[in-house]
Design an enzyme around this catalytic site. Structure first.
Site, PDB file in Angstrom:
ATOM      1  N   ASP A 199       2.978  -3.839  -4.914  1.00  0.00           N
ATOM      2  CA  ASP A 199       2.834  -4.475  -3.597  1.00  0.00           C
ATOM      3  C   ASP A 199       4.143  -4.561  -2.828  1.00  0.00           C
ATOM      4  O   ASP A 199       4.389  -5.509  -2.074  1.00  0.00           O
ATOM      5  CB  ASP A 199       2.221  -5.892  -3.730  1.00  0.00           C
ATOM      6  CG  ASP A 199       0.891  -5.857  -4.445  1.00  0.00           C
ATOM      7  OD1 ASP A 199       0.159  -4.874  -4.269  1.00  0.00           O
ATOM      8  OD2 ASP A 199       0.595  -6.816  -5.185  1.00  0.00           O
ATOM      9  N   LYS A 240       4.411   0.217  -0.506  1.00  0.00           N
ATOM     10  CA  LYS A 240       4.357   1.678  -0.702  1.00  0.00           C
ATOM     11  C   LYS A 240       3.437   2.328   0.325  1.00  0.00           C
ATOM     12  O   LYS A 240       3.771   3.372   0.898  1.00  0.00           O
ATOM     13  CB  LYS A 240       3.846   2.004  -2.117  1.00  0.00           C
ATOM     14  CG  LYS A 240       4.737   1.499  -3.230  1.00  0.00           C
ATOM     15  CD  LYS A 240       4.136   1.766  -4.597  1.00  0.00           C
ATOM     16  CE  LYS A 240       2.914   0.945  -4.906  1.00  0.00           C
ATOM     17  NZ  LYS A 240       3.109  -0.502  -5.016  1.00  0.00           N
ATOM     18  N   GLY A 276      -3.769  -1.496  -4.323  1.00  0.00           N
ATOM     19  CA  GLY A 276      -4.242  -1.849  -2.989  1.00  0.00           C
ATOM     20  C   GLY A 276      -3.112  -1.533  -2.041  1.00  0.00           C
ATOM     21  O   GLY A 276      -2.070  -2.177  -2.098  1.00  0.00           O
ATOM     22  N   HIS A 277      -3.272  -0.487  -1.242  1.00  0.00           N
ATOM     23  CA  HIS A 277      -2.202  -0.049  -0.345  1.00  0.00           C
ATOM     24  C   HIS A 277      -2.619  -0.331   1.092  1.00  0.00           C
ATOM     25  O   HIS A 277      -3.703   0.062   1.520  1.00  0.00           O
ATOM     26  CB  HIS A 277      -1.911   1.444  -0.553  1.00  0.00           C
ATOM     27  CG  HIS A 277      -1.378   1.747  -1.926  1.00  0.00           C
ATOM     28  ND1 HIS A 277      -1.121   3.007  -2.370  1.00  0.00           N
ATOM     29  CD2 HIS A 277      -1.037   0.922  -2.949  1.00  0.00           C
ATOM     30  CE1 HIS A 277      -0.655   2.959  -3.614  1.00  0.00           C
ATOM     31  NE2 HIS A 277      -0.607   1.701  -3.990  1.00  0.00           N
ATOM     32  N   GLN A 307       1.260   0.785  -8.297  1.00  0.00           N
ATOM     33  CA  GLN A 307       1.927  -0.278  -9.081  1.00  0.00           C
ATOM     34  C   GLN A 307       3.448  -0.222  -8.899  1.00  0.00           C
ATOM     35  O   GLN A 307       3.911   0.215  -7.867  1.00  0.00           O
ATOM     36  CB  GLN A 307       1.539  -0.182 -10.565  1.00  0.00           C
ATOM     37  CG  GLN A 307       0.089  -0.575 -10.856  1.00  0.00           C
ATOM     38  CD  GLN A 307      -0.919   0.519 -10.585  1.00  0.00           C
ATOM     39  OE1 GLN A 307      -0.790   1.626 -11.055  1.00  0.00           O
ATOM     40  NE2 GLN A 307      -1.966   0.224  -9.830  1.00  0.00           N
TER      41      GLN A 307
HETATM   42  P1  GDP Z   1       1.640  -1.555  -1.764  1.00  0.00           P
HETATM   43  O1  GDP Z   1       0.667  -1.863  -2.835  1.00  0.00           O
HETATM   44  O2  GDP Z   1       3.013  -1.311  -2.287  1.00  0.00           O
HETATM   45  O3  GDP Z   1       1.188  -0.438  -0.860  1.00  0.00           O
HETATM   46  O4  GDP Z   1       1.772  -2.855  -0.875  1.00  0.00           O
HETATM   47  P2  GDP Z   1       0.558  -3.782  -0.324  1.00  0.00           P
HETATM   48  O5  GDP Z   1      -0.088  -3.083   0.808  1.00  0.00           O
HETATM   49  O6  GDP Z   1      -0.319  -4.221  -1.442  1.00  0.00           O
HETATM   50  O7  GDP Z   1       1.355  -5.073   0.111  1.00  0.00           O
HETATM   51  C1  GDP Z   1       2.346  -5.031   1.070  1.00  0.00           C
HETATM   52  C2  GDP Z   1       1.957  -5.960   2.223  1.00  0.00           C
HETATM   53  O8  GDP Z   1       3.059  -6.135   3.069  1.00  0.00           O
HETATM   54  C3  GDP Z   1       0.859  -5.392   3.111  1.00  0.00           C
HETATM   55  O9  GDP Z   1       0.123  -6.449   3.650  1.00  0.00           O
HETATM   56  C4  GDP Z   1       1.652  -4.677   4.204  1.00  0.00           C
HETATM   57  O10 GDP Z   1       0.924  -4.537   5.416  1.00  0.00           O
HETATM   58  C5  GDP Z   1       2.784  -5.617   4.373  1.00  0.00           C
HETATM   59  N1  GDP Z   1       4.066  -5.037   4.782  1.00  0.00           N
HETATM   60  C6  GDP Z   1       4.615  -3.846   4.466  1.00  0.00           C
HETATM   61  N2  GDP Z   1       5.882  -3.766   4.956  1.00  0.00           N
HETATM   62  C7  GDP Z   1       6.100  -4.932   5.593  1.00  0.00           C
HETATM   63  C8  GDP Z   1       7.226  -5.488   6.269  1.00  0.00           C
HETATM   64  O11 GDP Z   1       8.297  -4.897   6.365  1.00  0.00           O
HETATM   65  N3  GDP Z   1       7.086  -6.743   6.779  1.00  0.00           N
HETATM   66  C9  GDP Z   1       5.932  -7.476   6.655  1.00  0.00           C
HETATM   67  N4  GDP Z   1       5.902  -8.690   7.184  1.00  0.00           N
HETATM   68  N5  GDP Z   1       4.864  -6.981   6.027  1.00  0.00           N
HETATM   69  C10 GDP Z   1       4.969  -5.730   5.486  1.00  0.00           C
HETATM   70  P1  IMO Z   2      -0.238  -1.591  -6.061  1.00  0.00           P
HETATM   71  O1  IMO Z   2      -0.378  -0.102  -6.136  1.00  0.00           O
HETATM   72  C1  IMO Z   2       0.314  -5.419  -8.051  1.00  0.00           C
HETATM   73  C2  IMO Z   2      -1.220  -5.749 -12.133  1.00  0.00           C
HETATM   74  C3  IMO Z   2      -2.386  -6.716 -12.361  1.00  0.00           C
HETATM   75  C4  IMO Z   2      -2.073  -7.148 -13.789  1.00  0.00           C
HETATM   76  C5  IMO Z   2      -1.552  -5.877 -14.437  1.00  0.00           C
HETATM   77  C6  IMO Z   2      -2.589  -5.072 -15.213  1.00  0.00           C
HETATM   78  O2  IMO Z   2      -1.050  -2.212  -4.985  1.00  0.00           O
HETATM   79  O3  IMO Z   2       1.189  -1.995  -6.046  1.00  0.00           O
HETATM   80  P2  IMO Z   2      -4.650  -3.549 -14.465  1.00  0.00           P
HETATM   81  O4  IMO Z   2      -5.868  -3.880 -13.637  1.00  0.00           O
HETATM   82  O5  IMO Z   2      -3.823  -2.449 -13.902  1.00  0.00           O
HETATM   83  O6  IMO Z   2      -4.979  -3.336 -15.920  1.00  0.00           O
HETATM   84  O7  IMO Z   2      -3.760  -4.904 -14.408  1.00  0.00           O
HETATM   85  O8  IMO Z   2      -1.051  -5.068 -13.374  1.00  0.00           O
HETATM   86  N1  IMO Z   2      -1.447  -4.731 -11.093  1.00  0.00           N
HETATM   87  C7  IMO Z   2      -0.892  -4.767  -9.880  1.00  0.00           C
HETATM   88  N2  IMO Z   2      -0.103  -5.698  -9.290  1.00  0.00           N
HETATM   89  N3  IMO Z   2       0.030  -4.273  -7.386  1.00  0.00           N
HETATM   90  C8  IMO Z   2      -0.720  -3.322  -7.985  1.00  0.00           C
HETATM   91  O9  IMO Z   2      -0.918  -2.108  -7.424  1.00  0.00           O
HETATM   92  C9  IMO Z   2      -1.252  -3.563  -9.263  1.00  0.00           C
HETATM   93  N4  IMO Z   2      -2.047  -2.855 -10.106  1.00  0.00           N
HETATM   94  C10 IMO Z   2      -2.143  -3.579 -11.227  1.00  0.00           C
HETATM   95  O10 IMO Z   2      -2.340  -7.785 -11.452  1.00  0.00           O
HETATM   96  O11 IMO Z   2      -1.036  -8.086 -13.797  1.00  0.00           O
HETATM   97 MG    MG Z   3      -0.733  -3.336  -3.320  1.00  0.00          MG
END
Ligand code: GDP
Ligand code: IMO
Ligand code: MG
Length: 425
Positions: free
Chosen positions: A15, A18, A42-43, A224
């Site tokens: 999170d 990416k 979750g991207h 991840q």
């Molecule tokens: P990922 O799993 O690495 O793709 O990241 P996620 O999408 O799960 O979580 C990142 C969160 O931060 C999402 O809600 C994005 O829309 C948000 N986000 C990404 N870059 C920025 C930033 O520079 N500032 C803020 N405030 N939000 C951001």
């Molecule tokens: P993105 O791509 C954050 C965490 C789960 C748990 C552990 C194992 O959005 O960054 P799993 O279901 O993979 O067996 O869970 O890994 N986890 C993540 N945490 N971002 C993710 O993906 C994750 N994918 C798995 O919360 O702690």
């Molecule tokens: Mg994510």
């Protein structure tokens, strides 16, 4: 060296943002490939204020005329795949250039049920998985009884394979009074689902190597983060795939061809699920950051645990993965905080250490050693270049760059594509 193959990986616990960077940088690449994980990811991608969330389909799908590939290292939940395809079509995003590796493994409903059962049985030692069946599916892959995309197209042999994979699992489900699965029904169901993806199936390695030989540029999408890697993460509180080294194995591109690795680093740290977290913040400041950063799981909606940036863990992540440049994200979230801390070492049993101890027990007993700097008050979400950032924000970034000895190439000041500062570009 011509940098034609870029990997984008998370450097912390996932999170990190990416999705935003994969979407943003996809414009400069021809093929975007996801190489590991499944719909545990979750991207989030924000384009002109509209938020899109993808769990399985690579985030490059929003760029025009790109080939999008789900690689052999991925585990595929077909229901998620179809719902994402439907979502994209509803939003006028073409999925005609989406391809799927014939060697990717399939997540079945029984994997999901097993994931839930394993978590229940672990009680207070539970990992806090996303319960998407990821661990059980990779377990079957390693046990050599898994079912791959290519296996979906021959009904008779699919029935045999499902029978085999269910023989032990059904005994376990029965033992815990859970519903058992009918192998014949399951095979028929997945055979029909397979027919719906048949025209998208490719040999990922052949496809990508042909593309490279034809001068195409490839972007590899990680899911991840390094600290959730099954080998290099905080085992057992990790996911069930290799987040970094799978970049070659999960795509079928030779390791010598991958010449650029961008590590995405959140300006603080977040973690979902159980496991050690040395720099975790245990006061109301975590709520401030969680609310400003909208730190709730994309897949499970769980509130994310929040902490300061951890330089020790980041140095480790950079070393084990070979990250050669950085994007710092969500730095706008830290506006308004009086004093900002950076964890630069750990105290373990009265001694200062600067590495992650191999056992989780030891890691959980580490206390953070912080350095503290002054924060900034200004809203920076509209800043377009480094010069317009507040002085203390610049100091924070320079300090991170110095401590990590790795170049910061991008600074992200908001979720939207256009809230990105390209450093020196
Ligand atoms: P990922 O799993 O690495 O793709 O990241 P996620 O999408 O799960 O979580 C990142 C969160 O931060 C999402 O809600 C994005 O829309 C948000 N986000 C990404 N870059 C920025 C930033 O520079 N500032 C803020 N405030 N939000 C951001
Ligand atoms: P993105 O791509 C954050 C965490 C789960 C748990 C552990 C194992 O959005 O960054 P799993 O279901 O993979 O067996 O869970 O890994 N986890 C993540 N945490 N971002 C993710 O993906 C994750 N994918 C798995 O919360 O702690
Ligand atoms: Mg994510």
């Amino acid at each position: 060296m011509k940098k034609n193959i870029l990997g984008i990986i998370g450097s912390q616990y996932g999170d990190e943002g990416k999705g935003k960077f994969i979407d943003l940088l996809s414009e400069d690449y021809d093929v975007i490939v996801r190489y590991q994980g499944g719909d545990n990811a979750g991207h989030t991608i924000v384009i002109d204020g509209k938020k899109h969330k993808l769990r399985l389909i690579p985030s490059g799908i929003f760029a025009n005329n790109k080939d999008i590939v789900i690689g052999n290292g991925v585990v595929i939940n077909l229901t998620t795949l179809f719902s994402e395809i439907d979502y994209l079509i509803e939003n006028n995003i073409s999925t005609s250039n989406l391809y799927i590796s014939n060697k990717a493994h399939i997540i079945f409903d029984f994997h999901i049920e097993l994931d839930k059962l394993n978590e229940e049985n672990k009680g207070s030692n539970k990992i806090g998985t996303t319960c998407r069946g990821i661990g059980p599916c990779y377990t079957d892959k390693a046990a050599r009884i898994g079912i791959r995309v290519a296996d979906l197209f021959d009904l008779d042999s699919l029935k045999e394979k499902v029978n085999l994979i269910l023989s032990e699992k059904n005994q376990l489900f029965a033992k815990y009074n859970k519903p058992i699965f009918d192998a014949e029904k399951v095979a028929n169901q997945y055979y029909l689902l397979g027919q719906k993806i048949k025209d998208k199936v490719i040999d990922c390695s052949v496809f990508l190597n042909n593309a490279i030989n034809n001068g195409k540029k490839i972007l590899l999408e990680g899911a991840q983060g390094v600290l959730l890697d099954i080998d290099h993460g905080t085992y057992p509180f990790v996911t069930s795939s290799n987040v970094t080294s799978a970049i070659a194995g999960g795509s079928g591109i030779g390791i010598t061809k991958i010449n650029n690795l961008l590590g995405i680093v959140k300006a603080y740290t977040s973690r979902v699920g159980s496991g050690p977290f040395v720099s975790e913040i245990h006061n109301e400041l975590s709520t401030y950051i969680r609310e400003r950063g909208n730190e709730y799981g994309t897949v499970t909606k769980r509130p994310r645990r929040i902490g300061w940036i951890d330089i020790v863990a980041l140095k480790y992540a950079i070393n084990v993965s070979g990250i050669n440049e950085l994007a710092i994200t969500l730095i706008d979230v830290l506006s308004g905080i009086d004093k900002i801390k950076l964890c630069v070492g750990y105290m373990y049993e009265g001694k200062e250490i600067n590495y992650i101890p191999p056992s989780n027990n030891e890691y959980s007993k580490c206390d953070p050693i912080y350095i503290t700097i002054d924060g900034w008050k200004e809203d920076i979400s509209d800043c377009k270049d480094v010069h317009s950032l507040p002085e203390n924000c610049k100091k924070y970034l320079l300090l991170i760059q110095k401590l990590l000895a790795t170049k910061i190439s991008y600074i992200s000041v908001g979720p939207d594509r256009n809230q990105t500062i390209k450093v020196g570009k």
